[in-house]
Design an enzyme around this catalytic site. Structure first.
Site, mmCIF file in Angstrom:
data_model
loop_
_atom_site.group_PDB
_atom_site.id
_atom_site.type_symbol
_atom_site.label_atom_id
_atom_site.label_comp_id
_atom_site.label_asym_id
_atom_site.label_seq_id
_atom_site.Cartn_x
_atom_site.Cartn_y
_atom_site.Cartn_z
ATOM 1 N N MET A 190 0.833 -1.201 0.000
ATOM 2 C CA MET A 190 0.000 0.000 0.000
ATOM 3 C C MET A 190 0.871 1.255 0.000
ATOM 4 S SD MET A 190 -3.497 -0.765 2.077
ATOM 5 C CE MET A 190 -2.840 -0.607 3.722
ATOM 6 N N ALA A 219 4.099 3.855 1.007
ATOM 7 C CA ALA A 219 4.815 4.297 2.206
ATOM 8 C C ALA A 219 5.904 3.277 2.542
ATOM 9 C CB ALA A 219 3.864 4.503 3.375
ATOM 10 N N HIS A 268 9.630 -3.406 3.438
ATOM 11 C CA HIS A 268 9.245 -3.637 2.041
ATOM 12 C C HIS A 268 10.473 -3.970 1.182
ATOM 13 C CE1 HIS A 268 5.801 -1.004 3.384
ATOM 14 N NE2 HIS A 268 5.154 -1.999 2.824
ATOM 15 N N GLN A 291 -10.309 -2.718 2.464
ATOM 16 C CA GLN A 291 -9.822 -3.313 3.713
ATOM 17 C C GLN A 291 -9.810 -2.331 4.876
ATOM 18 O OE1 GLN A 291 -5.989 -4.215 1.650
ATOM 19 N NE2 GLN A 291 -5.056 -3.716 3.618
#
EC number: 6.3.2.1
Length: 284
Positions: A30, A32, A37, A61
């Site tokens: 998502m 950021a 990540h 979600q």
């Protein structure tokens, strides 16, 4: 090789065709993006020839009282991260491109989606599984990489792939932590200095429970973790506990006194205005 940004389905199809032969790994995010990540992208490169990252803040979600509107969006910085990690394609669809305005069908997470995290966020995992399945269908990866920090999400994605015969291999990546033990999360940037001091109780509680794992049963593990969390409830700001559970990793039902093998000690709590989750895998 150059990074391609695909803003819609047609651009994604073109970018995918231009990748050439080889296995494709998908890392759904998502945005950021942080070091956690990056670790997913590096693991993806070990399993495939080409890495595709999706950046999409999925409205399905988020509940009505959650932080969809203020969820951090750092697109230019995210692109730099992807470029530095050798990602070939970044898929950045809009909500209108992902979802039909009159959509009728969504994926149900079933009973496992309504317990633990799902009990506090009704419908959350339905939204997660719906977008993940759509991303699988659009990107058509050979493998997809997800973080162990979202342990129940990872378990449900594995269950969906098995139940629906989705031809994607799922790889789980270990949780990445900051030097003070806090699990990396895009929401950590919401924490004030005082919030962060309180939030460190989550990882301390998990370590306390894990330390009892070889000598105590489920009750002893939970008692050790709960003691840390109860102390943090008296901090300023206080830690407000949603749940602490020792769960069977296959079902996320509470691990019984006779449980043997892997179990997941999971916790969720709010500090200030920020809700955080964390977990650790134990062997009983």
């Amino acid at each position: 090789m150059d990074l391609t940004v695909a803003a819609d389905r047609a651009a994604l199809d073109k970018a995918r065709d231009e990748l050439g032969p080889g296995r494709i790994a998908l890392v759904p995010t998502m945005g950021a993006l942080h070091e956690g990540h990056r670790s997913l992208m590096r693991l993806a490169r070990e399993h495939a020839d080409h890495v595709v990252v999706s950046v999409f803040v999925n409205p399905l979600q988020f509940g009505p009282d959650e932080d969809f509107s203020r969820y951090p969006r750092t697109f230019e910085a995210d692109l730099r991260v992807c470029e530095e990690e050798g990602v070939r394609v970044v898929f950045t669809p809009s909500a209108d491109d992902m979802y039909l305005p009159d959509r009728q069908v969504e994926v149900s997470a079933g009973g496992m989606g309504g317990v633990v995290e799902g009990a506090f966020r009704p419908g959350h995992f339905d939204g997660v599984l719906t977008v993940v399945l759509k991303l699988f269908n659009l990107v058509r990866p050979d493998v997809a990489v997800f973080g162990q920090k979202d342990a129940q999400q990872l378990a449900l994605i594995r269950r969906m792939v098995a139940d629906l015969d989705v031809p994607v291999s799922i790889v789980g990546a270990p949780t990445v932590r900051e030097p003070d033990g806090l699990a990396l999360s895009s929401r950590n940037r919401y924490l004030s200095e005082a919030d962060r001091r309180t939030a460190l109780a989550l990882s301390r509680a998990l370590r306390a429970g894990a330390a009892r794992g070889q000598t105590a049963g489920p009750a002893g593990i939970l008692d050790a973790a709960r003691a840390v969390l109860e102390e943090a409830a008296r901090f300023d700001p206080p830690l407000l506990l949603d749940y602490l559970i020792l769960a069977d990793p296959a079902t996320f039902a509470p691990a019984g006194d006779d449980h043997r093998g892997e179990a997941i000690l999971a916790v969720a709590a709010k500090v200030g205005t920020t809700r955080l989750i964390d977990n650790v895998v134990l062997t009983l």
